[in-house]
Design a protein around this motif. Structure first.
Motif, PDB file in Angstrom:
ATOM      1  N   GLY A 148       5.291   1.295   2.186  1.00  0.00           N
ATOM      2  CA  GLY A 148       4.552   2.236   1.200  1.00  0.00           C
ATOM      3  C   GLY A 148       3.879   1.309   0.611  1.00  0.00           C
ATOM      4  N   PHE A 149       2.728   1.892   0.084  1.00  0.00           N
ATOM      5  CA  PHE A 149       1.688   1.073  -0.482  1.00  0.00           C
ATOM      6  C   PHE A 149       1.073   1.795  -1.709  1.00  0.00           C
ATOM      7  CE2 PHE A 149      -2.851  -0.720  -0.849  1.00  0.00           C
ATOM      8  CZ  PHE A 149      -2.461  -1.809  -1.540  1.00  0.00           C
ATOM      9  N   CYS A 203      -2.469   3.116   5.149  1.00  0.00           N
ATOM     10  CA  CYS A 203      -1.091   2.191   5.061  1.00  0.00           C
ATOM     11  C   CYS A 203       0.095   3.157   5.595  1.00  0.00           C
ATOM     12  CB  CYS A 203      -1.057   1.991   3.506  1.00  0.00           C
ATOM     13  SG  CYS A 203      -1.990   0.553   3.299  1.00  0.00           S
ATOM     14  N   LYS A 204      -0.254   4.288   6.047  1.00  0.00           N
ATOM     15  CA  LYS A 204       0.977   5.294   6.648  1.00  0.00           C
ATOM     16  C   LYS A 204       0.335   5.139   8.042  1.00  0.00           C
ATOM     17  CE  LYS A 204       1.975   7.525   2.707  1.00  0.00           C
ATOM     18  NZ  LYS A 204       2.710   6.471   1.693  1.00  0.00           N
ATOM     19  N   PRO A 205       1.491   5.520   9.031  1.00  0.00           N
ATOM     20  CA  PRO A 205       1.404   5.284  10.497  1.00  0.00           C
ATOM     21  C   PRO A 205       0.278   6.125  10.778  1.00  0.00           C
ATOM     22  CG  PRO A 205       3.326   6.318   9.856  1.00  0.00           C
ATOM     23  CD  PRO A 205       2.977   6.113   8.421  1.00  0.00           C
ATOM     24  N   VAL A 223       0.264  -0.279  14.274  1.00  0.00           N
ATOM     25  CA  VAL A 223       0.280   0.974  13.250  1.00  0.00           C
ATOM     26  C   VAL A 223       1.576   1.304  13.181  1.00  0.00           C
ATOM     27  CG1 VAL A 223      -0.176   3.472  13.142  1.00  0.00           C
ATOM     28  CG2 VAL A 223      -1.865   1.893  14.211  1.00  0.00           C
ATOM     29  N   HIS A 243       7.483   6.721  16.507  1.00  0.00           N
ATOM     30  CA  HIS A 243       6.156   6.735  16.073  1.00  0.00           C
ATOM     31  C   HIS A 243       5.312   7.174  17.100  1.00  0.00           C
ATOM     32  CE1 HIS A 243       2.086   5.773  14.668  1.00  0.00           C
ATOM     33  NE2 HIS A 243       1.886   5.092  15.749  1.00  0.00           N
ATOM     34  N   GLU A 276     -13.165  -4.040   8.007  1.00  0.00           N
ATOM     35  CA  GLU A 276     -12.236  -4.524   7.225  1.00  0.00           C
ATOM     36  C   GLU A 276     -12.302  -3.908   5.756  1.00  0.00           C
ATOM     37  OE1 GLU A 276     -10.796  -8.314   9.244  1.00  0.00           O
ATOM     38  OE2 GLU A 276     -12.579  -8.969   8.009  1.00  0.00           O
ATOM     39  N   LEU A 277     -11.440  -3.559   5.288  1.00  0.00           N
ATOM     40  CA  LEU A 277     -11.417  -2.757   4.093  1.00  0.00           C
ATOM     41  C   LEU A 277     -10.882  -3.596   2.820  1.00  0.00           C
ATOM     42  CD1 LEU A 277      -9.494   0.408   5.727  1.00  0.00           C
ATOM     43  CD2 LEU A 277     -12.190   0.217   5.327  1.00  0.00           C
ATOM     44  N   ARG A 285       3.836   0.452  10.309  1.00  0.00           N
ATOM     45  CA  ARG A 285       3.855   1.101   8.826  1.00  0.00           C
ATOM     46  C   ARG A 285       4.745   2.223   8.633  1.00  0.00           C
ATOM     47  NH1 ARG A 285      -2.366   0.670  10.476  1.00  0.00           N
ATOM     48  NH2 ARG A 285      -2.031  -1.417  10.873  1.00  0.00           N
ATOM     49  N   LEU A 344      -0.708  -5.395   5.391  1.00  0.00           N
ATOM     50  CA  LEU A 344      -0.749  -3.540   5.474  1.00  0.00           C
ATOM     51  C   LEU A 344      -1.566  -3.468   6.762  1.00  0.00           C
ATOM     52  CD1 LEU A 344      -1.038  -3.152   1.798  1.00  0.00           C
ATOM     53  CD2 LEU A 344       0.812  -2.293   3.338  1.00  0.00           C
ATOM     54  N   GLY A 345      -2.431  -4.237   7.296  1.00  0.00           N
ATOM     55  CA  GLY A 345      -3.286  -4.075   8.587  1.00  0.00           C
ATOM     56  C   GLY A 345      -4.431  -3.697   8.100  1.00  0.00           C
ATOM     57  N   LEU A 346      -4.707  -3.854   6.928  1.00  0.00           N
ATOM     58  CA  LEU A 346      -6.208  -3.442   6.440  1.00  0.00           C
ATOM     59  C   LEU A 346      -7.429  -4.377   6.781  1.00  0.00           C
ATOM     60  CD1 LEU A 346      -5.255  -1.909   2.996  1.00  0.00           C
ATOM     61  CD2 LEU A 346      -5.751  -0.658   4.973  1.00  0.00           C
ATOM     62  N   LEU A 347      -6.864  -5.736   6.817  1.00  0.00           N
ATOM     63  CA  LEU A 347      -7.659  -6.686   7.115  1.00  0.00           C
ATOM     64  C   LEU A 347      -6.921  -7.566   8.356  1.00  0.00           C
ATOM     65  CD1 LEU A 347      -8.514  -8.617   3.747  1.00  0.00           C
ATOM     66  CD2 LEU A 347      -9.979  -7.338   5.328  1.00  0.00           C
ATOM     67  N   ARG A 348      -7.780  -8.202   8.990  1.00  0.00           N
ATOM     68  CA  ARG A 348      -7.165  -9.052  10.044  1.00  0.00           C
ATOM     69  C   ARG A 348      -6.860 -10.531   9.672  1.00  0.00           C
ATOM     70  NH1 ARG A 348     -10.586  -6.160  13.045  1.00  0.00           N
ATOM     71  NH2 ARG A 348     -12.263  -8.022  12.879  1.00  0.00           N
ATOM     72  N   ARG A 386      -6.721   4.793  13.323  1.00  0.00           N
ATOM     73  CA  ARG A 386      -8.113   5.111  12.643  1.00  0.00           C
ATOM     74  C   ARG A 386      -8.854   6.276  13.420  1.00  0.00           C
ATOM     75  NH1 ARG A 386     -10.287  -0.711  10.023  1.00  0.00           N
ATOM     76  NH2 ARG A 386      -8.235  -1.421   8.922  1.00  0.00           N
ATOM     77  N   LYS A 440      -3.449  -7.199   2.073  1.00  0.00           N
ATOM     78  CA  LYS A 440      -4.025  -6.533   2.875  1.00  0.00           C
ATOM     79  C   LYS A 440      -3.816  -6.556   4.406  1.00  0.00           C
ATOM     80  CE  LYS A 440      -8.088  -4.946   0.033  1.00  0.00           C
ATOM     81  NZ  LYS A 440      -9.639  -5.067  -0.163  1.00  0.00           N
ATOM     82  N   ARG A 445      -7.043 -16.642   6.025  1.00  0.00           N
ATOM     83  CA  ARG A 445      -7.894 -15.633   5.964  1.00  0.00           C
ATOM     84  C   ARG A 445      -9.500 -16.245   5.413  1.00  0.00           C
ATOM     85  NH1 ARG A 445     -10.228 -10.804   8.032  1.00  0.00           N
ATOM     86  NH2 ARG A 445     -12.254 -11.263   7.488  1.00  0.00           N
ATOM     87  N   ARG A 495     -10.494   4.084  -2.906  1.00  0.00           N
ATOM     88  CA  ARG A 495      -9.411   3.369  -2.348  1.00  0.00           C
ATOM     89  C   ARG A 495      -8.219   4.291  -1.927  1.00  0.00           C
ATOM     90  NH1 ARG A 495      -8.843  -1.671  -6.623  1.00  0.00           N
ATOM     91  NH2 ARG A 495     -10.931  -1.783  -7.009  1.00  0.00           N
ATOM     92  N   PRO A 506      -1.971   0.944  -4.179  1.00  0.00           N
ATOM     93  CA  PRO A 506      -2.998   0.081  -4.326  1.00  0.00           C
ATOM     94  C   PRO A 506      -3.436   0.054  -6.069  1.00  0.00           C
ATOM     95  CG  PRO A 506      -3.985   2.091  -3.515  1.00  0.00           C
ATOM     96  CD  PRO A 506      -2.592   2.246  -3.492  1.00  0.00           C
ATOM     97  N   GLU A 507      -4.150  -1.103  -6.206  1.00  0.00           N
ATOM     98  CA  GLU A 507      -4.565  -1.180  -7.822  1.00  0.00           C
ATOM     99  C   GLU A 507      -5.476  -0.090  -8.041  1.00  0.00           C
ATOM    100  OE1 GLU A 507      -6.285  -4.948  -8.375  1.00  0.00           O
ATOM    101  OE2 GLU A 507      -6.562  -4.462 -10.700  1.00  0.00           O
ATOM    102  N   PHE A 514     -13.359 -15.542   4.968  1.00  0.00           N
ATOM    103  CA  PHE A 514     -14.508 -14.560   4.857  1.00  0.00           C
ATOM    104  C   PHE A 514     -15.936 -15.337   4.925  1.00  0.00           C
ATOM    105  CE2 PHE A 514     -11.134 -12.435   2.214  1.00  0.00           C
ATOM    106  CZ  PHE A 514     -11.098 -11.177   2.940  1.00  0.00           C
TER     107      PHE A 514
END
Lengths: 311, 293
Positions: free
Chosen positions: B87-88, A108-110, B80, A16, A310-311, B83, B60-64, A113, B57, B14, A101, B90-91, B16
């Motif tokens: 592979g992801f 989600c890939k390496p 990072v 990486h 936060e996403l 990842r 996948l590191g999208l939320l803490r 941000r 999430k 988690r 989305r 999403p809906e 919110f």
């Protein structure tokens, strides 16, 4: 049941890379393609019509007035379109990626941000660069043709007049040519185009910053437009608030404003180049430095907000 | 084989904070812990709002995480570099609709550091795998829901991850398309890839998953091997083919003679609606857009 889990055939182990220019360029290329396929270059047709119309309009004006009008209309159109690209192009990116989305699949890939932000920024800046080049080429060609047409017209008029000697005729023709060429296509005009580019870069950075905390595209556009207007009037407000006798409160307000909102007045050299005033290299250098400072500050602020988002 | 679990979630919580004056909060995930072994297909199921997506999430590191840890093959999932292995899908994903299927895979491949001939080869391989070769050079704006899900699955595995996370991969997809995605998931298992599958289609989860976790109101209420969770300890199923009425009568009589044994049901087993639909339609996707040039 515990399934067998053979080793997955994988290519040679990838290490990486924390910061990858290649990933940034991929994101920038994707952004540029996205904007191009949204048919933003259709704006070029409007620009072409505006420039060509300006070259034929007001034929009864004096010759230098005709050239000035053409330069005015063309540089104002370049400025308008580059600002539109900067604000609308940038505002469409991050909020839409979140809404759709698409951002999930990228982050989600390496991909760090910061690289995502840099890629988006570079993509928009590249789009502005290409569109300014196209507009500049068209403008320069039309201006050159107009300038040559006026010179030919004036030389013909001089040749029909009676001069005592041939030397006097040649001196008059040389004077007309020199005067028209000074008002026509010059390298100094390119400084005006460069200033427009710098201003658009700063605006792109501002819009990117807004889009990291905005909840929608519309909000991003409105907020960025507001910042642009405030930035335009900032120097006036500062002069009013921070006169010689200003107390600490107005000074603090002025300081906060100048930190938050870029001073776009500092990029306004278009009027000067249209009238033919030479812009010193030092002024252009300062402008480039200011652009870089604003860009770094806004990008860092955007990163601080976006890295916590936060996403 | 990896010495680490594919996924290790320990005491994940988690919370919110709501943007109200009273500083109210919602606990979306409450002290959830589970491990997934490499190569397993893990079903994460639960009603809407139960905490499945939040768990994914965070993974996948999208939320803490508010509390607890998530690791992917031993690496903290907040990093990072973790990842590289994930592979992801999403809906209801909307990829860049201005790109073609091939360009989409190339874009995601480049983000993962794949270039040149290797990228071209991998893209072609995946287009074949998800059966989108004929639609490869059309923009995604013309793709159906099922095709989008399949190109989404292809982008998720472009960099050969060891873990694939699928959030409702068959939502809104017709049974034929759904079956194709199910087959792809089984293909991934065949390649030793670990899969986390979140779905409301319990029948599909039951069909493909080795292990299941049920999340309800943020808590992991049941977790384990599907075979263990599904078996009803005090009941036995006997399935007969071509049993005559005399044989059935004899079975009834035998059972009737046992005081501690009760016959709960005797009749013809039923096929599933999905199986019936696929038999009637020949198992193909009804989506004609796939084959339009």
């Amino acid at each position: 049941m515990t399934p067998s889990s053979p080793d997955i055939p994988r290519p040679a182990a990838r290490r990486h890379i924390r910061f990858s220019l290649s990933r940034i360029l991929t994101l920038a290329g994707g952004t540029f393609t996205q904007l191009v396929r949204m048919k933003v270059f259709y704006f070029m047709a409007i620009f072409a019509v505006a420039v060509i119309a300006a070259s034929f309009a007001f034929a009864d004006l004096q010759t230098d007035g005709q050239l000035k009008l053409l330069k005015d209309v063309s540089l104002a159109s370049m400025s308008l379109f580059s600002m539109l690209f900067a604000i609308a192009g940038t505002a469409l990116l991050i909020p839409r990626d979140i809404e759709d989305r698409t951002l999930y699949t990228i982050l989600c890939k390496p991909v760090p941000r910061l690289e995502y932000l840099l890629g988006k920024l570079l993509g928009v800046v590249f789009l502005i660069f290409i569109s300014l080049i196209l507009m500049d080429v068209l403008f320069s060609v039309v201006l050159y043709l107009k300038e040559q047409a006026i010179i030919s017209e004036q030389v013909a008029a001089l040749q029909n007049r009676k001069f005592a000697t041939r030397e006097m005729l040649e001196a008059n023709i040389a004077s007309v040519q020199e005067s028209m060429m000074g008002q026509g296509l010059t390298w100094n005009l390119q400084n005006g185009v460069l200033a427009i580019f710098f201003k658009a870069i700063v605006l792109t950075g501002v819009t990117l910053l807004v889009s990291t905390f905005a909840s929608s595209t519309i909000f991003t556009i409105m907020a960025s437009l507001a910042i642009m207007v405030i930035g335009q009037a900032q120097s006036l407000a500062r002069d009013t608030l921070l006169g010689q006798d200003a107390s600490i409160v107005p000074r603090a307000i002025g300081g906060a404003v100048s930190l938050l909102f870029p001073d776009f007045k500092g990029f306004d050299i278009v009027d000067a180049v249209v009238t033919g005033s030479a812009v010193p290299a030092l002024v252009m250098g300062k402008m480039a430095g200011l652009t870089l400072v604003y860009l770094v500050v806004h990008l860092m602020a955007a990163y601080v907000i976006f890295s916590d988002k936060e996403l | 084989m990896s010495e680490f679990p594919a996924v290790s979630i320990k005491h994940l919580t988690r919370v919110f904070r709501l943007p109200t004056l009273r500083r109210q909060s919602i606990t979306a995930v409450d002290d959830v812990s589970f491990d997934i072994a490499p190569g397993q297909i893990y079903g994460l199921i639960g009603p809407n709002g139960s905490g499945k997506s939040t768990t994914m999430k965070v993974l996948l590191g999208l939320l803490r995480a508010t509390q607890g840890t998530c690791a992917i093959f031993g690496r903290d999932s907040a990093r990072v570099d973790s990842r590289e292995d994930v592979g992801f899908l999403p809906e209801n994903p909307y990829f860049y609709r201005h790109l073609t299927g091939r360009e989409t895979l190339a874009f995601y491949g480049k983000l993962c550091g794949i270039r040149g001939a290797a990228l071209k080869e991998r893209t072609a391989e995946l287009l074949a795998l998800v059966e989108l070769e004929q639609a490869a050079d059309r923009r995604l704006s013309g793709y159906s829901k099922g095709m989008l899900q399949r190109i989404g699955l292809a982008q998720a595995i472009i960099h050969r991850p060891r873990l694939v996370v699928l959030d409702e991969p068959t939502a809104g997809v017709d049974p034929g398309g759904s079956r194709k995605i199910r087959d792809l998931i089984l293909t991934l298992r065949g390649q030793g890839i670990t899969v986390i599958l979140s779905s409301h289609l319990l029948e599909q989860v039951q069909e493909v998953c080795d292990r299941v976790g049920i999340i309800y109101k943020g808590k992991l209420v049941r977790e384990g091997l599907l075979s263990d969770l599904m078996s009803i300890e005090d009941q036995t199923e006997i399935l007969l083919r071509n049993a005559t009425p005399e044989v059935l009568a004899a079975v009834r009589a035998l059972i009737a003679g046992q005081s501690a044994t009760e016959l709960l049901h005797l009749g013809n087993p039923r096929t599933t609606l999905e199986r019936l639909f696929l038999d009637v339609t020949g198992g193909s996707s009804a989506d004609s857009r796939e084959y339009v040039k």
